[in-house]
Design a protein around this motif. Sequence first.
Motif, PDB file in Angstrom:
ATOM      1  N   ASN A 170      36.765  37.055  36.985  1.00  0.00           N
ATOM      2  CA  ASN A 170      37.644  37.575  38.008  1.00  0.00           C
ATOM      3  C   ASN A 170      38.775  38.357  37.376  1.00  0.00           C
ATOM      4  O   ASN A 170      39.042  38.248  36.190  1.00  0.00           O
ATOM      5  N   ARG A 171      39.453  39.138  38.234  1.00  0.00           N
ATOM      6  CA  ARG A 171      40.598  39.862  37.726  1.00  0.00           C
ATOM      7  C   ARG A 171      41.710  38.895  37.367  1.00  0.00           C
ATOM      8  O   ARG A 171      41.788  37.786  37.872  1.00  0.00           O
ATOM      9  N   SER A 172      42.602  39.307  36.473  1.00  0.00           N
ATOM     10  CA  SER A 172      43.702  38.465  36.072  1.00  0.00           C
ATOM     11  C   SER A 172      44.584  38.152  37.260  1.00  0.00           C
ATOM     12  O   SER A 172      44.670  38.903  38.217  1.00  0.00           O
ATOM     13  N   THR A 173      45.273  36.997  37.214  1.00  0.00           N
ATOM     14  CA  THR A 173      46.085  36.580  38.333  1.00  0.00           C
ATOM     15  C   THR A 173      47.299  37.476  38.501  1.00  0.00           C
ATOM     16  O   THR A 173      47.637  37.932  39.570  1.00  0.00           O
ATOM     17  N   ASP A 198      47.363  43.588  41.848  1.00  0.00           N
ATOM     18  CA  ASP A 198      46.801  42.714  40.819  1.00  0.00           C
ATOM     19  C   ASP A 198      47.062  41.241  41.112  1.00  0.00           C
ATOM     20  O   ASP A 198      47.568  40.492  40.273  1.00  0.00           O
ATOM     21  N   PRO A 240      45.220  37.676  43.268  1.00  0.00           N
ATOM     22  CA  PRO A 240      43.916  37.201  43.736  1.00  0.00           C
ATOM     23  C   PRO A 240      43.615  37.634  45.166  1.00  0.00           C
ATOM     24  O   PRO A 240      44.498  37.612  46.033  1.00  0.00           O
ATOM     25  N   LEU A 294      35.725  42.623  45.631  1.00  0.00           N
ATOM     26  CA  LEU A 294      36.979  43.003  44.991  1.00  0.00           C
ATOM     27  C   LEU A 294      37.400  41.960  43.965  1.00  0.00           C
ATOM     28  O   LEU A 294      37.847  42.275  42.873  1.00  0.00           O
ATOM     29  N   ASP A 295      37.249  40.708  44.336  1.00  0.00           N
ATOM     30  CA  ASP A 295      37.611  39.593  43.447  1.00  0.00           C
ATOM     31  C   ASP A 295      36.674  38.422  43.724  1.00  0.00           C
ATOM     32  O   ASP A 295      35.844  38.076  42.893  1.00  0.00           O
ATOM     33  N   VAL A 296      36.785  37.841  44.930  1.00  0.00           N
ATOM     34  CA  VAL A 296      35.921  36.730  45.338  1.00  0.00           C
ATOM     35  C   VAL A 296      35.486  36.974  46.784  1.00  0.00           C
ATOM     36  O   VAL A 296      36.309  37.357  47.620  1.00  0.00           O
ATOM     37  N   ARG A 352      42.113  30.739  41.851  1.00  0.00           N
ATOM     38  CA  ARG A 352      42.453  32.031  41.280  1.00  0.00           C
ATOM     39  C   ARG A 352      43.961  32.174  41.058  1.00  0.00           C
ATOM     40  O   ARG A 352      44.397  32.765  40.073  1.00  0.00           O
ATOM     41  N   ALA A 401      32.210  34.697  41.640  1.00  0.00           N
ATOM     42  CA  ALA A 401      32.637  35.903  42.337  1.00  0.00           C
ATOM     43  C   ALA A 401      32.109  35.964  43.760  1.00  0.00           C
ATOM     44  O   ALA A 401      32.735  36.564  44.633  1.00  0.00           O
TER      45      ALA A 401
END
Length: 345
Positions: free
Chosen positions: A3-6, A148, A150, A162-164, A315, A323
Amino acid sequence: MPNRSTRSSAAPTLKDLARLAGVSPITASRALHRPELVAEATRARVVQAVEQSGYVPNSLAGGLTSRQTRLVAAIVPSVGHSLFSDMLSALITTLAAQRYETTLGISSYEVEHEETWLAAMLSRRPDGVVLTGTEHTARTRRLLLNADIPVVELWDYMPHPLDVAIGFCQEDAGRAAFRHLRACGYRRPAIVRSDDSRAQRRAQGFLRAAAEADAPEPAQIVFSEQSPQAGRGRKVLDALRAEAPQADAVFCSSDALAQGVLAHAHALGLQVPQQLGVLGFGDQALAADCIPPLSTVRVDGAQIGRLGAEALMARMRGAAVAAAQDVGFEIIARASTSLGAPPAS
């Protein structure tokens, strides 16, 4: 899939915005918060820079000692459908148990409304965002990328969100609906649905299943989601009988619509399910109490909401989660599509 960084420093700052607009940070700030003090040409350059960069003003700047707000921003298309309300209730309850507050938006099925709401919510610096569905404007995606934080998309399943993303495959639900009606003995099932994109994707699955079965292409009656709810069932059934009198069953985009179709079928003297099979979507509370009881596609909205909250909290702690999660659906067969059922009294 990671996942993208928190959190990160990737989000554009006021200095970045000012540099892009070719003005000082003070002027950029005034253009955003006191536009009457800035020349029109300068305001236009700042507005263009906001659009290009995805910059979101921080309405809480100076008022926080921590980067955490314990605020979650969530948006749903409507609270009038029990599926969305069940999902939302489970989401809010699960988040509240961990001391997160949820601020709610309603998109009215318009991605442009979602975009406007999101821009306003991000200025409050929420710790996470919950969206309904996976269809968004380009600016919405850019805003989320630059923020940026969650993001959890509920209701629709897709392998690369996009993220989850947590939900189910709309197309598969439509395909299963056609196969159910076909298995019940209906030869020319049709579709009555709203113009919501989710209902459209279920219709696409329904049509594909008909093509795979080498069956006649199902007729479709489409109405605007913005139209009054009262009388929808009557209007769509009248339209279907006028445009496709050979239709012997109908897949409705919601249980509420299916109940309206049932009521009007009774008023017209049509026997359900012998002359018209009726299949709903959602398995709402009154589906089993219809006359005859309504066959439907069951989706566990509460499970989606709970899983969404749990994934979002993980997240926000910086943990990696799956994901995409597919919670599936279930066809609930009742008397409204059983050709062997006795006529409704």
